[in-house]
Scaffold this active site. Structure first.
Site, PDB file in Angstrom:
ATOM      1  N   GLU A 127      12.270  -9.179   2.949  1.00  0.00           N
ATOM      2  CA  GLU A 127      11.506  -7.981   3.338  1.00  0.00           C
ATOM      3  C   GLU A 127      12.386  -6.763   3.106  1.00  0.00           C
ATOM      4  O   GLU A 127      13.528  -6.732   3.575  1.00  0.00           O
ATOM      5  CB  GLU A 127      11.141  -8.116   4.828  1.00  0.00           C
ATOM      6  CG  GLU A 127      10.458  -6.895   5.406  1.00  0.00           C
ATOM      7  CD  GLU A 127      10.160  -7.044   6.911  1.00  0.00           C
ATOM      8  OE1 GLU A 127       9.994  -8.183   7.411  1.00  0.00           O
ATOM      9  OE2 GLU A 127      10.111  -6.004   7.582  1.00  0.00           O
ATOM     10  N   ASN A 144       8.084  -5.329  -0.313  1.00  0.00           N
ATOM     11  CA  ASN A 144       7.891  -4.169   0.561  1.00  0.00           C
ATOM     12  C   ASN A 144       6.391  -4.118   0.846  1.00  0.00           C
ATOM     13  O   ASN A 144       5.612  -3.655   0.007  1.00  0.00           O
ATOM     14  CB  ASN A 144       8.365  -2.876  -0.100  1.00  0.00           C
ATOM     15  CG  ASN A 144       8.299  -1.692   0.861  1.00  0.00           C
ATOM     16  OD1 ASN A 144       7.665  -1.782   1.917  1.00  0.00           O
ATOM     17  ND2 ASN A 144       8.940  -0.595   0.511  1.00  0.00           N
ATOM     18  N   ALA A 160       2.859  -0.570   5.208  1.00  0.00           N
ATOM     19  CA  ALA A 160       2.345  -0.613   6.577  1.00  0.00           C
ATOM     20  C   ALA A 160       1.803  -1.986   6.965  1.00  0.00           C
ATOM     21  O   ALA A 160       1.708  -2.297   8.160  1.00  0.00           O
ATOM     22  CB  ALA A 160       1.263   0.449   6.748  1.00  0.00           C
ATOM     23  N   HIS A 182      12.553  -2.314   3.030  1.00  0.00           N
ATOM     24  CA  HIS A 182      11.969  -1.010   3.315  1.00  0.00           C
ATOM     25  C   HIS A 182      12.896   0.061   2.762  1.00  0.00           C
ATOM     26  O   HIS A 182      14.123  -0.075   2.851  1.00  0.00           O
ATOM     27  CB  HIS A 182      11.783  -0.802   4.822  1.00  0.00           C
ATOM     28  CG  HIS A 182      10.901  -1.846   5.428  1.00  0.00           C
ATOM     29  ND1 HIS A 182       9.536  -1.834   5.261  1.00  0.00           N
ATOM     30  CD2 HIS A 182      11.194  -2.954   6.131  1.00  0.00           C
ATOM     31  CE1 HIS A 182       9.025  -2.898   5.862  1.00  0.00           C
ATOM     32  NE2 HIS A 182      10.008  -3.598   6.396  1.00  0.00           N
ATOM     33  N   ARG A 242       4.897  10.896  -2.707  1.00  0.00           N
ATOM     34  CA  ARG A 242       4.538  10.698  -1.309  1.00  0.00           C
ATOM     35  C   ARG A 242       5.720  11.055  -0.415  1.00  0.00           C
ATOM     36  O   ARG A 242       6.810  10.478  -0.569  1.00  0.00           O
ATOM     37  CB  ARG A 242       4.203   9.212  -1.142  1.00  0.00           C
ATOM     38  CG  ARG A 242       4.068   8.749   0.265  1.00  0.00           C
ATOM     39  CD  ARG A 242       4.101   7.221   0.329  1.00  0.00           C
ATOM     40  NE  ARG A 242       3.790   6.780   1.676  1.00  0.00           N
ATOM     41  CZ  ARG A 242       4.030   5.587   2.145  1.00  0.00           C
ATOM     42  NH1 ARG A 242       4.581   4.665   1.376  1.00  0.00           N
ATOM     43  NH2 ARG A 242       3.724   5.280   3.381  1.00  0.00           N
ATOM     44  N   ARG A 278      12.409   5.218  13.004  1.00  0.00           N
ATOM     45  CA  ARG A 278      11.134   5.937  12.930  1.00  0.00           C
ATOM     46  C   ARG A 278      10.257   5.580  14.140  1.00  0.00           C
ATOM     47  O   ARG A 278      10.756   5.125  15.161  1.00  0.00           O
ATOM     48  CB  ARG A 278      10.471   5.627  11.581  1.00  0.00           C
ATOM     49  CG  ARG A 278      11.375   6.047  10.401  1.00  0.00           C
ATOM     50  CD  ARG A 278      10.733   5.756   9.072  1.00  0.00           C
ATOM     51  NE  ARG A 278       9.522   6.559   8.878  1.00  0.00           N
ATOM     52  CZ  ARG A 278       8.634   6.318   7.917  1.00  0.00           C
ATOM     53  NH1 ARG A 278       8.830   5.335   7.056  1.00  0.00           N
ATOM     54  NH2 ARG A 278       7.561   7.079   7.802  1.00  0.00           N
ATOM     55  N   PRO A 318       0.799  -1.230   0.000  1.00  0.00           N
ATOM     56  CA  PRO A 318       0.000   0.000   0.000  1.00  0.00           C
ATOM     57  C   PRO A 318       0.834   1.283   0.000  1.00  0.00           C
ATOM     58  O   PRO A 318       1.851   1.375   0.682  1.00  0.00           O
ATOM     59  CB  PRO A 318      -0.827  -0.099   1.285  1.00  0.00           C
ATOM     60  CG  PRO A 318      -0.131  -1.099   2.130  1.00  0.00           C
ATOM     61  CD  PRO A 318       0.524  -2.063   1.187  1.00  0.00           C
ATOM     62  N   ASN A 319       0.337   2.215  -0.788  1.00  0.00           N
ATOM     63  CA  ASN A 319       0.865   3.584  -0.902  1.00  0.00           C
ATOM     64  C   ASN A 319       2.181   3.679  -1.672  1.00  0.00           C
ATOM     65  O   ASN A 319       2.661   4.773  -1.943  1.00  0.00           O
ATOM     66  CB  ASN A 319       1.007   4.242   0.482  1.00  0.00           C
ATOM     67  CG  ASN A 319      -0.316   4.288   1.214  1.00  0.00           C
ATOM     68  OD1 ASN A 319      -1.302   4.765   0.656  1.00  0.00           O
ATOM     69  ND2 ASN A 319      -0.371   3.773   2.431  1.00  0.00           N
ATOM     70  N   TYR A 336      10.782   9.233   1.405  1.00  0.00           N
ATOM     71  CA  TYR A 336      10.826   8.167   0.395  1.00  0.00           C
ATOM     72  C   TYR A 336      11.482   8.583  -0.925  1.00  0.00           C
ATOM     73  O   TYR A 336      11.527   7.795  -1.860  1.00  0.00           O
ATOM     74  CB  TYR A 336       9.402   7.656   0.130  1.00  0.00           C
ATOM     75  CG  TYR A 336       8.742   7.062   1.361  1.00  0.00           C
ATOM     76  CD1 TYR A 336       9.229   5.877   1.922  1.00  0.00           C
ATOM     77  CD2 TYR A 336       7.656   7.675   1.986  1.00  0.00           C
ATOM     78  CE1 TYR A 336       8.649   5.326   3.051  1.00  0.00           C
ATOM     79  CE2 TYR A 336       7.065   7.130   3.118  1.00  0.00           C
ATOM     80  CZ  TYR A 336       7.562   5.959   3.645  1.00  0.00           C
ATOM     81  OH  TYR A 336       6.994   5.409   4.762  1.00  0.00           O
TER      82      TYR A 336
HETATM   83  C1  DQA Z   1       7.989   1.351   4.310  1.00  0.00           C
HETATM   84  C2  DQA Z   1       7.988   1.623   5.819  1.00  0.00           C
HETATM   85  C3  DQA Z   1       6.616   1.366   6.407  1.00  0.00           C
HETATM   86  O1  DQA Z   1       6.625   1.619   7.790  1.00  0.00           O
HETATM   87  C4  DQA Z   1       5.609   2.306   5.756  1.00  0.00           C
HETATM   88  O2  DQA Z   1       4.316   2.034   6.245  1.00  0.00           O
HETATM   89  C5  DQA Z   1       5.642   2.240   4.263  1.00  0.00           C
HETATM   90  C6  DQA Z   1       6.925   2.161   3.605  1.00  0.00           C
HETATM   91  C7  DQA Z   1       9.342   1.717   3.672  1.00  0.00           C
HETATM   92  O3  DQA Z   1       9.571   1.277   2.553  1.00  0.00           O
HETATM   93  O4  DQA Z   1      10.144   2.443   4.259  1.00  0.00           O
HETATM   94  O5  DQA Z   1       4.608   2.340   3.607  1.00  0.00           O
HETATM   95  O6  DQA Z   1       7.760  -0.031   4.094  1.00  0.00           O
END
Ligand code: DQA
Length: 138
Positions: free
Chosen positions: A96, A72, A75, A98, A18, A105, A10-11, A23
């Protein structure tokens, strides 16, 4: 030829727009093109969804034939027992990743439900996190 899926949750479709201070300002589509050129010896696939069940369906779809998944989960990393179970259910190893350093954070980002079921975690290297994960599969 190795088959690797890059799977974004998501996102992450809004990368580049964003929160650029966290990011960056690179869109994922153009970064994925760069990855494709760099890893021309790999059959690289890409899928993004904002929907938890669609991410799970994708893991099931590739999880017995692909050589690796770079995930990735955004959230969902911090909330999803269902994605954690899907990773455990399939045979393909999952890394995994990020973009940000989740441990630098908020506290709620320090918990990953996926962590016990993945091969490893790469966090905090910007988009390069994906590149490093792909390299580790080769
Ligand atoms: C993320 C870190 C997560 O906490 C966040 O919700 C994201 C992006 C990252 O790539 O840094 O959506 O996965």
């Amino acid at each position: 030829m190795k088959k690797i899926l890059v799977l974004n949750g998501p996102n992450l479709n809004l990368l580049g727009k964003r929160e650029p201070s966290v990011y960056g300002n690179h869109s994922f589509d153009s970064y994925f093109e760069e990855l494709g050129k760099k890893f021309s010896e790999v059959e690289l696939h890409y899928y993004q969804s904002n929907v938890e069940g669609e991410l799970i369906n994708k893991l099931h779809e590739v999880g017995f034939t692909f050589d690796g998944v770079v995930l990735n989960a955004g959230a969902y990393t911090h909330t999803s027992v269902a994605i954690a179970d899907a990773i455990k259910a399939i045979e393909t190893p999952v890394i995994e990743v990020h973009i940000s350093n989740v441990y630098a954070r908020e506290q709620f980002r320090h918990k990953s439900f996926l962590a016990p079921n993945v091969k490893g975690i790469i966090t905090g290297f910007g988009l390069q996190s994906y590149d490093l994960a792909i390299q580790s599969f080769l």
